[in-house]
Enzyme design. Structure first.
Site, PDB file in Angstrom:
ATOM      1  CG  HIS A 294      -3.044  -4.178  15.244  1.00  0.00           C
ATOM      2  ND1 HIS A 294      -1.905  -4.913  15.477  1.00  0.00           N
ATOM      3  CD2 HIS A 294      -3.334  -4.331  13.927  1.00  0.00           C
ATOM      4  CE1 HIS A 294      -1.524  -5.494  14.349  1.00  0.00           C
ATOM      5  NE2 HIS A 294      -2.370  -5.158  13.397  1.00  0.00           N
TER       6      HIS A 294
ATOM      7  CG  ASN B 130       0.795  -5.623  11.441  1.00  0.00           C
ATOM      8  OD1 ASN B 130       0.678  -6.244  12.508  1.00  0.00           O
ATOM      9  ND2 ASN B 130      -0.205  -5.472  10.596  1.00  0.00           N
TER      10      ASN B 130
ATOM     11  CB  CYS C 133      -3.896  -8.033  13.503  1.00  0.00           C
ATOM     12  SG  CYS C 133      -2.732  -8.316  12.161  1.00  0.00           S
TER      13      CYS C 133
HETATM   14  O1  UT7 Z   1      -2.917  -5.650  10.559  1.00  0.00           O
HETATM   15  C1  UT7 Z   1      -3.983  -6.215   9.863  1.00  0.00           C
HETATM   16  C2  UT7 Z   1      -4.656  -5.290   8.958  1.00  0.00           C
HETATM   17  N1  UT7 Z   1      -3.795  -4.806   7.923  1.00  0.00           N
HETATM   18  C3  UT7 Z   1      -3.817  -3.534   7.627  1.00  0.00           C
HETATM   19  O2  UT7 Z   1      -4.489  -2.792   8.294  1.00  0.00           O
HETATM   20  C4  UT7 Z   1      -3.053  -3.042   6.436  1.00  0.00           C
HETATM   21  C5  UT7 Z   1      -3.923  -2.125   5.641  1.00  0.00           C
HETATM   22  N2  UT7 Z   1      -3.362  -1.634   4.402  1.00  0.00           N
HETATM   23  C6  UT7 Z   1      -2.277  -0.814   4.319  1.00  0.00           C
HETATM   24  O3  UT7 Z   1      -1.615  -0.535   5.305  1.00  0.00           O
HETATM   25  C7  UT7 Z   1      -1.986  -0.181   2.990  1.00  0.00           C
HETATM   26  O4  UT7 Z   1      -3.040  -0.479   2.101  1.00  0.00           O
HETATM   27  C8  UT7 Z   1      -0.642  -0.598   2.352  1.00  0.00           C
HETATM   28  C9  UT7 Z   1       0.501   0.036   3.105  1.00  0.00           C
HETATM   29  C10 UT7 Z   1      -0.490  -2.085   2.313  1.00  0.00           C
HETATM   30  C11 UT7 Z   1      -0.565  -0.053   0.920  1.00  0.00           C
HETATM   31  O5  UT7 Z   1      -0.718   1.354   0.909  1.00  0.00           O
HETATM   32  P1  UT7 Z   1      -1.787   2.053  -0.048  1.00  0.00           P
HETATM   33  O6  UT7 Z   1      -1.649   3.484   0.160  1.00  0.00           O
HETATM   34  O7  UT7 Z   1      -3.140   1.444   0.223  1.00  0.00           O
HETATM   35  O8  UT7 Z   1      -1.250   1.663  -1.479  1.00  0.00           O
HETATM   36  P2  UT7 Z   1      -1.994   0.922  -2.689  1.00  0.00           P
HETATM   37  O9  UT7 Z   1      -2.068  -0.538  -2.417  1.00  0.00           O
HETATM   38  O10 UT7 Z   1      -3.264   1.648  -3.010  1.00  0.00           O
HETATM   39  O11 UT7 Z   1      -0.955   1.185  -3.843  1.00  0.00           O
HETATM   40  C12 UT7 Z   1      -0.670   2.498  -4.338  1.00  0.00           C
HETATM   41  C13 UT7 Z   1       0.459   2.432  -5.356  1.00  0.00           C
HETATM   42  C14 UT7 Z   1       0.260   1.346  -6.412  1.00  0.00           C
HETATM   43  O12 UT7 Z   1       0.786   1.824  -7.614  1.00  0.00           O
HETATM   44  P3  UT7 Z   1      -0.171   2.416  -8.772  1.00  0.00           P
HETATM   45  O13 UT7 Z   1      -1.100   1.310  -9.136  1.00  0.00           O
HETATM   46  O14 UT7 Z   1      -0.847   3.597  -8.160  1.00  0.00           O
HETATM   47  O15 UT7 Z   1       0.808   2.785  -9.853  1.00  0.00           O
HETATM   48  C15 UT7 Z   1       1.100   0.202  -5.922  1.00  0.00           C
HETATM   49  O16 UT7 Z   1       1.537  -0.627  -6.961  1.00  0.00           O
HETATM   50  O17 UT7 Z   1       1.674   2.082  -4.674  1.00  0.00           O
HETATM   51  C16 UT7 Z   1       2.255   0.924  -5.293  1.00  0.00           C
HETATM   52  N3  UT7 Z   1       2.924   0.166  -4.272  1.00  0.00           N
HETATM   53  C17 UT7 Z   1       4.194   0.398  -3.894  1.00  0.00           C
HETATM   54  N4  UT7 Z   1       5.105   1.272  -4.317  1.00  0.00           N
HETATM   55  C18 UT7 Z   1       6.308   1.255  -3.705  1.00  0.00           C
HETATM   56  C19 UT7 Z   1       2.432  -0.844  -3.497  1.00  0.00           C
HETATM   57  N5  UT7 Z   1       3.352  -1.274  -2.630  1.00  0.00           N
HETATM   58  C20 UT7 Z   1       4.453  -0.529  -2.857  1.00  0.00           C
HETATM   59  C21 UT7 Z   1       5.728  -0.498  -2.278  1.00  0.00           C
HETATM   60  N6  UT7 Z   1       6.623   0.414  -2.736  1.00  0.00           N
HETATM   61  N7  UT7 Z   1       6.093  -1.326  -1.280  1.00  0.00           N
END
Ligand code: UT7
Length: 319
Positions: free
Chosen positions: A245, A275, A113
């Site tokens: 980005h 992204n 990225c």
């Molecule tokens: O470009 C290169 C660098 N990349 C980035 O900068 C990406 C960085 N990360 C992110 O943008 C975020 O971490 C994500 C968007 C990928 C995820 O968001 P988050 O707020 O960090 O969610 P999380 O991984 O902490 O998950 C929270 C909850 C989990 O459920 P529980 O364990 O709390 O019950 C996940 O299982 O959300 C759940 N979850 C979803 N729910 C609905 C994870 N993905 C999804 C989904 N839909 N697509």
């Protein structure tokens, strides 16, 4: 000797995949994706479109905007994580598709990225050293090809596209400074779990520990903003536009807050493009140049963070 951007271009595949469509494939919802990422939709390359094809469309626009002939280009740098082939490089394929037969150097840069920031920095250094006058710098990605479409924590993020600039030798900046970093100790937090040398079985895909990446990205981008301002003895208020980005709206908002900047001065395309990795900054830049937001005299800060980890910034004055 300095470099400056003389023209920009971009390309998005025509197929749009909405969050609603994704929600039919994996256990997610439009509302969750919008709340956690700001993404509403992404563009997906057609089967016959490879990264060099997307690059070609963006490059042709940039060449036209710069008012030069393709044959005047004397350096081609392509940032991509998703090359058409193992080799030749996507830059060589692009050179051939553009009909540039002047023997100019052409090579790819792989910094995921952060790729466009890396590529722009490389081209800027070539120009400052007097080794190029008209550099074509492209970020192009078909991230859909390395996305695991059954992994809801990851597949919601990515899209395909390309952006390009013509970077030209100039008596005045232009590019004010570039700052690049990497730390390979974080390799496992965001990676593709296979490759040519390690023995690809064709089943590899992106893997990401999302929330860990998120936290480090915010902290690291804070630091690169400080580093860029300090290196140029500038205040936050000296920056007119942030072209970040486009990974996640919450990361972008955190950087804007760090800069004390209104979101009105931040170019946001993550809602429509998702992204697009190395393509996201030149796509956003081209959007804001073409709609007239970025104007002559504006100071523009670009910053990126990605797999590796890699991160970096480019500060430039729009001429
Ligand atoms: O470009 C290169 C660098 N990349 C980035 O900068 C990406 C960085 N990360 C992110 O943008 C975020 O971490 C994500 C968007 C990928 C995820 O968001 P988050 O707020 O960090 O969610 P999380 O991984 O902490 O998950 C929270 C909850 C989990 O459920 P529980 O364990 O709390 O019950 C996940 O299982 O959300 C759940 N979850 C979803 N729910 C609905 C994870 N993905 C999804 C989904 N839909 N697509």
């Amino acid at each position: 000797m300095y470099s400056r951007v003389q023209g920009t271009g971009s390309y998005l595949p025509s197929r749009i995949m909405t969050n609603h469509e994704l929600a039919e494939q994996v256990d997610t919802s439009h509302d969750w994706i919008v709340e956690r990422t700001g993404i509403h939709q992404r563009h997906i390359a057609a089967r016959h479109e490879n990264s060099s094809d997307l690059a070609l469309a963006a490059a042709l626009q940039a060449i036209s905007a710069a008012g030069i002939e393709a044959d005047e280009i004397d350096l081609i740098v392509v940032a991509t994580t998703t090359p058409d082939l193992v080799f030749p490089s996507t830059a060589c394929l692009l050179q051939q598709k553009l009909g540039v037969a002047n023997g100019c150097p052409a090579f790819d840069v792989q910094a995921v990225c952060s790729g466009f920031v890396y590529a722009l920095s490389v081209a800027d250094n070539f120009i400052r050293a007097g080794q190029a006058k008209f550099a074509l710098v492209v970020g192009t990605e078909t991230m859909s090809r390395i996305t695991d479409w059954s992994d809801r924590s990851n597949c919601i993020l990515w899209g395909d596209g390309a952006g390009a600039v013509i970077l030209t030798a100039s008596d005045t900046p232009g590019v004010i400074s570039t700052h690049l970093h990497a730390d390979g100790r974080y390799r496992d937090l965001l990676c593709v779990n296979g490759g040519v040398s390690s023995g690809a079985d064709g089943a590899y895909a992106m893997r990401m520990q999302g929330s860990a990446v998120f936290k480090i990205a915010v902290k690291t981008l804070d630091a690169i903003v400080d580093e860029t301002l300090a290196a140029n003895n500038l205040q936050k208020s000296d920056i007119n536009w942030l072209v970040p980005h486009q990974a996640n709206i919450r990361i972008i908002q955190a950087t804007a807050k760090k800069l004390g900047m209104s979101m009105n001065n931040v170019v946001v395309t993550v809602d429509k493009h998702a992204n697009t990795s190395a393509a996201s900054i030149p796509l956003a830049l081209d959007t804001a140049v073409r709609d007239g937001r970025i104007r002559s005299g504006d100071v523009v800060l670009m910053e990126a963070f990605g797999g590796g980890f890699t991160w970096g910034s480019v500060l430039l004055k729009w001429v």
